[in-house]
Each structure stands twice: as C-alpha cells, then as structure tokens.
Design an enzyme around this catalytic site. Structure first.
Site, mmCIF file in Angstrom:
data_model
loop_
_atom_site.group_PDB
_atom_site.id
_atom_site.type_symbol
_atom_site.label_atom_id
_atom_site.label_comp_id
_atom_site.label_asym_id
_atom_site.label_seq_id
_atom_site.Cartn_x
_atom_site.Cartn_y
_atom_site.Cartn_z
ATOM 1 N N LYS A 93 0.814 -1.264 -0.344
ATOM 2 C CA LYS A 93 -0.185 -0.014 0.231
ATOM 3 C C LYS A 93 0.679 1.034 0.046
ATOM 4 C CE LYS A 93 -2.121 1.064 3.967
ATOM 5 N NZ LYS A 93 -3.185 1.593 5.102
ATOM 6 N N LYS A 168 20.906 -16.937 -25.719
ATOM 7 C CA LYS A 168 19.580 -16.979 -24.992
ATOM 8 C C LYS A 168 18.799 -16.657 -25.838
ATOM 9 C CE LYS A 168 18.722 -13.737 -22.849
ATOM 10 N NZ LYS A 168 17.554 -12.419 -23.521
ATOM 11 N N ASP A 169 17.502 -17.243 -26.000
ATOM 12 C CA ASP A 169 16.224 -16.004 -25.939
ATOM 13 C C ASP A 169 16.389 -15.104 -25.755
ATOM 14 O OD1 ASP A 169 15.420 -18.945 -27.275
ATOM 15 O OD2 ASP A 169 14.047 -19.597 -25.463
ATOM 16 N N HIS A 259 15.950 -12.193 -16.486
ATOM 17 C CA HIS A 259 15.398 -11.106 -17.167
ATOM 18 C C HIS A 259 15.067 -9.952 -16.384
ATOM 19 C CE1 HIS A 259 14.637 -8.519 -21.362
ATOM 20 N NE2 HIS A 259 15.261 -9.644 -21.570
ATOM 21 N N GLY A 332 22.531 -2.849 -26.588
ATOM 22 C CA GLY A 332 23.184 -2.359 -27.599
ATOM 23 C C GLY A 332 24.844 -1.890 -27.322
ATOM 24 N N GLY A 355 22.139 -7.841 -31.437
ATOM 25 C CA GLY A 355 22.016 -6.667 -32.949
ATOM 26 C C GLY A 355 23.755 -6.456 -32.879
HETATM 27 C C1 LIG Z 1 18.221 -5.097 -20.392
HETATM 28 C C2 LIG Z 1 17.902 -6.409 -21.478
HETATM 29 C C3 LIG Z 1 18.800 -6.582 -23.428
HETATM 30 C C4 LIG Z 1 17.829 -7.612 -23.840
HETATM 31 O O1 LIG Z 1 16.625 -8.005 -23.615
HETATM 32 C C5 LIG Z 1 18.614 -7.839 -25.458
HETATM 33 O O2 LIG Z 1 17.109 -8.648 -26.030
HETATM 34 C C6 LIG Z 1 19.123 -6.342 -26.610
HETATM 35 O O3 LIG Z 1 19.721 -7.005 -27.435
HETATM 36 P P1 LIG Z 1 20.330 -5.978 -27.448
HETATM 37 O O4 LIG Z 1 20.780 -4.314 -28.157
HETATM 38 O O5 LIG Z 1 22.094 -6.541 -27.167
HETATM 39 O O6 LIG Z 1 20.426 -6.035 -29.782
HETATM 40 MG MG LIG Z 2 15.986 -8.700 -24.944
#
Ligand SMILES: CCCC(=O)/C(O)=C/OP(=O)(O)O
Ligand SMILES: [Mg+2]
Length: 407
Positions: A93, A168-169, A259, A332, A355
């Site tokens: 609360k 990882k997925d 996650h 990133g 990425g």
């Molecule tokens: C903080 C979680 C980051 C995540 O789930 C994820 O898929 C990152 O992907 P990239 O930014 O490395 O492509």
């Molecule tokens: Mg992700």
C-alpha cells in the site's frame, strides 16, 4: 526477534515532520494503530510492532520539496519467508501513498537464510563452461519470432561457432508454434554439440520459460529432461516467487537467467518505485538467479553508471553463504564497449549482445569472434586497436560501431 530494515527515500512539502511520517509507516504497516489499541492487546501485539530505525533529513530539492531517508524495522514474524510477503508488507500500500521510493532492504541472517540464492553462482557457471579468468560471452537470438526449429538451430550453430559461451532466447519469444519448446531445446543441444566439434567449446542455451505459471514448473523439468542447459525467466512479469520455486527445485539443475523486462516501470523515478539495485540485484539474487541481466551504462537503454555498479554489487557482494550471481550489463552492447565493461566489472561478468553479434557484416559467427578478440584484448592488457590488427572481425566491428574508449 529479527527485523527487516527497509530504507525509503521520501519527498514532501517543506516542514514535513519526518519522524512523524516514519512512525506512521512503522505502525501503519505492522499493527495498524497503536494508540487506539486496548492495553490488554498491546502486550500481545508488541512483538508485531514496527519501529523507526533511522531518519536522515536530506534538505530541499531544486523544486522546493524536502527529502529524507526513512529506515523502518519490520518484525520478520509479520511475514512468511517469500518475496511476495516481503514486498507486500513493506511496500504494498505504501508504494501508492505519495512520493516514496524503496531504496534498500536489509535482511537479517535467519530470515535471509530462508531464500535459496543462486544454485550455480559465478563459480558453478564457470565450472559448467570450463571458462575461467575472463568475462563470459553471450549472444541473443535476434529476431526469433516465427522461425522454425531447424532455422533456430542453424542460428544457434552460427552463434556457437563464433565462440560465445551461452546463447539466450530473446525475452519476447513466447509463441512456440513453429519451434516447440522441447524440440527446440533438443535441436539447439545438437547444434551445440556440432559446433563443439569445431570449437572445442560447448555453448549453453537459455531457453525462455513461458506459459501459465500453473504449468511452468513441470515445463522447466521437461526442459531439463529434453537437454536444456540453462533457462531464461522474465522475473518481473512472472514474479520473484516463480524464480524462487524454480531455484529451489532440485530437478531443475541448470543455471537460471533473470531478465529485467518491465523493471523500467519501477526503477527510474527519483520519487517513486523501487531502486534498480533492489529490483535487479538483491531480490533476483536471493530468489535464486544465477545470471542477472540489467541495462548497461553504455548501451541502448542506458542506466546511469552508478546505478549499474550498485546492481552488480548487489549481485556479487559477500552475503553470508549466498552464492554470487553473475552480472550481465546488456542492451546495445558492441565490441567497442568491452573496455568500459571490463573497467567496471573485470572478469566476473557476462558480455551480452544481440545486435552487436548478428549485425556484424561478416554474420553472426564473425560477430562472436569480434567479441572474443575484444575480450582477449582487454584481459591481455591490449587496446582494441592493437587487437584489431590481428582480427579482421574485430576491425570490421570497430569500423562499424566505433571504438569510443580510444577516441
Ligand atoms: C536489458 C535487456 C537487453 C535485451 O533483452 C536484449 O535483447 C538486448 O539486445 P541487443 O540490444 O544486444 O540487441
Ligand atoms: Mg531481449
């Protein structure tokens, strides 16, 4: 008697009586009201009464508010040893009652010992991977929705060829129509074994645990039987207690990866919510995450660097016999950022990229190799530019995404 000490950062109008506010929380969230209690009841209720442990006034903010740190002690007999009880009792609360933010929870030893903590921890994960004295490396299936099992297994193979320790997925992988869970796990295990023939390294696969919570435990056990080597859980959406019960299950004998999805709804505000080090550090660790993901200070959903260091500290600092969970600053991430990550956390971290691996012009395997070269460089005391002289994959990655630490 044991007490959980919870510290809140509270904002209020000038002239707020902070001791009165703290007392109101201590009584209100434990026995409800003290002064109105009949004398006969006070004796029995005393052991349930919370109290003010500390009040630190912090002065006035730029927009004219006052702020203070209020530390309240809650008797642990008031709640059962699980995170739903703890969070509801100390910030249920209250979280809806004005400008107040939960910034720290200190558990007393006996109460803390009721939580499983990581089953593997950093040491257990390194032993499983036979990988020591360097940061670990993980890649993420990117774009994953709608792909069939065979295609995903091939993507896994390519990532494993690149030298990553884990794949990882993505956390958004829920619909398994084209790639049924156990089939996908078995296919990725086969792909890991195939890549191992060439690399000598067995890459773990963290499959995303999904589905109704009523089925998730049996599903996790089936995953292990099907050859799963790690499991991924979206803890905030499924709940810390699901993480805890998975970690406590002896049949689920694989590392669990937490996650942070949805955490951004809770940690950013200075005046509300829950601090990231509690949400993504302490609670994940005591509930049993071996691997803790959180936004890095350098990537695409950046957290302030001090915050990321607090999360890593919460995951790894000595806490009784609790194992250390491995920090995974994410989002990133590209090879050019490895020097920053290494400066912050040294060897005990997982460098994690989606990425930054798949976007490599040479493909996913080349993307992995670029990271491996970057990690070898920082561990060996070399600059990335020096390392790029003998790694075309790293050179290409630095040309594409930059080499900011050497600007
Ligand atoms: C903080 C979680 C980051 C995540 O789930 C994820 O898929 C990152 O992907 P990239 O930014 O490395 O492509
Ligand atoms: Mg992700």
């Amino acid at each position: 008697a044991e007490f959980v000490h919870v510290t809140y950062l509270a904002h209020g109008k000038p002239g707020t009586d902070w001791l009165k506010k703290a007392n109101g929380i201590a009584v209100g969230l434990t026995v409800g009201s003290w002064t109105d209690l009949p004398a006969a009841r006070k004796g029995a209720m005393q052991k349930h009464l919370g109290h003010v442990a500390d009040v630190k006034e912090l002065g006035t903010t730029a927009n004219g508010l006052e702020k203070a740190l209020l530390t309240i002690a809650y008797p642990t007999i008031n709640f059962t040893p699980d995170i739903p009880a703890l969070l509801t009792s100390v910030f249920g609360k209250l979280s809806m009652d004005g400008m107040i933010r939960l910034v720290d929870i200190e558990l007393p030893p006996q109460f803390a010992s009721r939580f499983p903590g990581p089953k593997f921890g950093i040491e257990g994960l390194r032993e499983t991977l036979n990988a020591y004295d360097r940061p670990l490396l993980m890649s993420i299936f990117k774009s994953v929705i709608g792909y069939d099992t065979e295609t995903l297994a091939e993507h896994f193979y390519q990532q494993a060829l690149g030298g990553v320790d884990l794949v990882k997925d993505d956390e958004i992988f829920f619909d398994e129509t084209y790639a049924p869970f156990e089939k996908r796990i078995a296919a990725c295990r086969a792909a890991a074994e195939r890549a191992q023939q060439e690399t000598g390294k067995f890459t773990l696969y963290a499959a995303n645990l999904t589905g109704p919570v009523t089925e998730i435990f049996e599903k996790a056990r089936r995953a292990v039987d099907a050859g799963a080597s790690a499991l991924l859980l979206n803890v905030l959406t499924f709940g810390y207690d699901v993480l805890q019960r998975l970690a406590e299950d002896p049949r689920i004998n694989v590392p669990i990866m937490a996650h942070p999805a949805l955490a951004g709804a809770l940690y950013p505000s200075e005046q509300y919510g829950v601090a990231a080090n509690v949400l993504l550090g302490q609670l994940m660790r005591i509930a049993g995450a071996d691997i803790g993901l959180y936004p890095s200070a350098y990537g695409s959903v950046a957290l302030e660097r001090g915050e990321t260091l607090k999360i890593a500290q919460a995951l790894t600092e000595p806490r009784g016999d609790l194992k250390r969970a491995i920090p995974v600053p994410s989002a990133g991430i590209h090879p050019g950022l490895v020097p920053y990550l290494y400066r912050d956390l040294g060897n005990d971290q997982i460098i994690n990229a989606g990425g930054g691996v798949h976007g490599h012009p040479g493909g996913s395997a080349a993307g992995g190799r670029a990271f491996v070269a970057a990690i070898d460089a920082v561990v060996g005391g070399k600059t990335l530019s020096e390392a790029a002289e003998t790694s075309q994959e790293l050179k290409t990655a630095l040309e594409l995404w930059g080499n900011p630490s050497e600007k």
